[in-house]
Enzyme design. Structure first.
Site, PDB file in Angstrom:
ATOM      1  N   HIS A   1      42.185 -17.264  67.329  1.00  0.00           N
ATOM      2  CA  HIS A   1      40.995 -16.408  67.396  1.00  0.00           C
ATOM      3  C   HIS A   1      41.098 -15.310  66.369  1.00  0.00           C
ATOM      4  O   HIS A   1      42.194 -14.859  66.033  1.00  0.00           O
ATOM      5  CB  HIS A   1      40.826 -15.797  68.788  1.00  0.00           C
ATOM      6  CG  HIS A   1      42.053 -15.107  69.309  1.00  0.00           C
ATOM      7  ND1 HIS A   1      43.114 -15.808  69.837  1.00  0.00           N
ATOM      8  CD2 HIS A   1      42.385 -13.796  69.388  1.00  0.00           C
ATOM      9  CE1 HIS A   1      44.046 -14.957  70.221  1.00  0.00           C
ATOM     10  NE2 HIS A   1      43.643 -13.720  69.957  1.00  0.00           N
TER      11      HIS A   1
ATOM     12  N   HIS B   1      39.715 -11.434  65.811  1.00  0.00           N
ATOM     13  CA  HIS B   1      39.058 -10.270  66.398  1.00  0.00           C
ATOM     14  C   HIS B   1      38.186  -9.636  65.315  1.00  0.00           C
ATOM     15  O   HIS B   1      38.665  -9.390  64.203  1.00  0.00           O
ATOM     16  CB  HIS B   1      40.077  -9.198  66.796  1.00  0.00           C
ATOM     17  CG  HIS B   1      41.076  -9.612  67.817  1.00  0.00           C
ATOM     18  ND1 HIS B   1      41.004  -9.193  69.131  1.00  0.00           N
ATOM     19  CD2 HIS B   1      42.195 -10.379  67.734  1.00  0.00           C
ATOM     20  CE1 HIS B   1      42.047  -9.675  69.797  1.00  0.00           C
ATOM     21  NE2 HIS B   1      42.782 -10.391  68.979  1.00  0.00           N
TER      22      HIS B   1
HETATM   23  P1  DGP Z   1      45.545 -11.550  71.153  1.00  0.00           P
HETATM   24  O1  DGP Z   1      46.519 -10.472  71.544  1.00  0.00           O
HETATM   25  O2  DGP Z   1      45.208 -11.501  69.680  1.00  0.00           O
HETATM   26  O3  DGP Z   1      45.973 -12.921  71.615  1.00  0.00           O
HETATM   27  O4  DGP Z   1      44.187 -11.169  71.872  1.00  0.00           O
HETATM   28  C1  DGP Z   1      43.705 -11.769  73.030  1.00  0.00           C
HETATM   29  C2  DGP Z   1      42.428 -11.062  73.420  1.00  0.00           C
HETATM   30  O5  DGP Z   1      41.782 -11.850  74.386  1.00  0.00           O
HETATM   31  C3  DGP Z   1      42.617  -9.665  74.024  1.00  0.00           C
HETATM   32  O6  DGP Z   1      41.998  -8.706  73.158  1.00  0.00           O
HETATM   33  C4  DGP Z   1      41.901  -9.732  75.366  1.00  0.00           C
HETATM   34  C5  DGP Z   1      41.069 -10.989  75.251  1.00  0.00           C
HETATM   35  N1  DGP Z   1      40.910 -11.712  76.500  1.00  0.00           N
HETATM   36  C6  DGP Z   1      41.903 -12.116  77.341  1.00  0.00           C
HETATM   37  N2  DGP Z   1      41.391 -12.778  78.395  1.00  0.00           N
HETATM   38  C7  DGP Z   1      40.032 -12.791  78.216  1.00  0.00           C
HETATM   39  C8  DGP Z   1      38.956 -13.336  78.979  1.00  0.00           C
HETATM   40  O7  DGP Z   1      39.118 -13.945  80.041  1.00  0.00           O
HETATM   41  N3  DGP Z   1      37.708 -13.155  78.477  1.00  0.00           N
HETATM   42  C9  DGP Z   1      37.474 -12.486  77.306  1.00  0.00           C
HETATM   43  N4  DGP Z   1      36.208 -12.350  76.903  1.00  0.00           N
HETATM   44  N5  DGP Z   1      38.477 -11.974  76.560  1.00  0.00           N
HETATM   45  C10 DGP Z   1      39.738 -12.122  77.024  1.00  0.00           C
END
Ligand code: DGP
Length: 121
Positions: free
Chosen positions: A104, A106
């Site tokens: 992903h 951001h």
């Molecule tokens: P990373 O540390 O780069 O793997 O970021 C993971 C991101 O995913 C973190 O900013 C929070 C987001 N995240 C985790 N669980 C969920 C979820 O269930 N829904 C959404 N929309 N975001 C989530």
């Protein structure tokens, strides 16, 4: 390492967990981060099963890579940060502190994002 089909983004892609979708096409889904770190915080993910940027860069098809790259500008416009700017971050692997093992990016914006990074002591 094998892709974990039970990671949270795989569940979102299967529709098992709701999300606030910003953009979707055949190869890409973009949705709001559940714990926004800026006024605008959107996650852009490929629909294919790639665990990291490293994995995506090495193994995704040309069509997937083109769609993903093109989606960034579409998403930034839809999220209202295309003109004002944003930071695009791909946390990758252990040292990159990646939490969710589905690639992903951001997109963080809607305000000044501040300095590049702060390394831990
Ligand atoms: P990373 O540390 O780069 O793997 O970021 C993971 C991101 O995913 C973190 O900013 C929070 C987001 N995240 C985790 N669980 C969920 C979820 O269930 N829904 C959404 N929309 N975001 C989530």
């Amino acid at each position: 390492m094998a892709y974990d089909t039970n990671n949270i983004f795989a569940k979102i892609l299967r529709g098992e967990i709701p999300n606030q979708t910003v953009y979707e096409d055949d190869h890409v889904l973009a949705f709001r981060d559940i714990h926004p770190k800026a006024k605008v915080h959107v996650l852009v993910i490929p629909k294919g099963a790639y665990e990291s940027y490293e994995d995506f860069s090495a193994k995704a098809s040309d069509a997937e890579i083109v769609a993903f790259t093109r989606a960034i500008a579409k998403v930034s416009k839809l999220a209202g940060i295309g003109v004002t700017g944003y930071r695009a971050i791909a946390n990758t692997g252990a040292d990159g502190m990646q939490e969710v093992p589905h690639f992903h990016i951001h997109l963080l914006g809607g305000q000044r994002i501040g300095g590049m990074i702060t390394l831990p002591e």
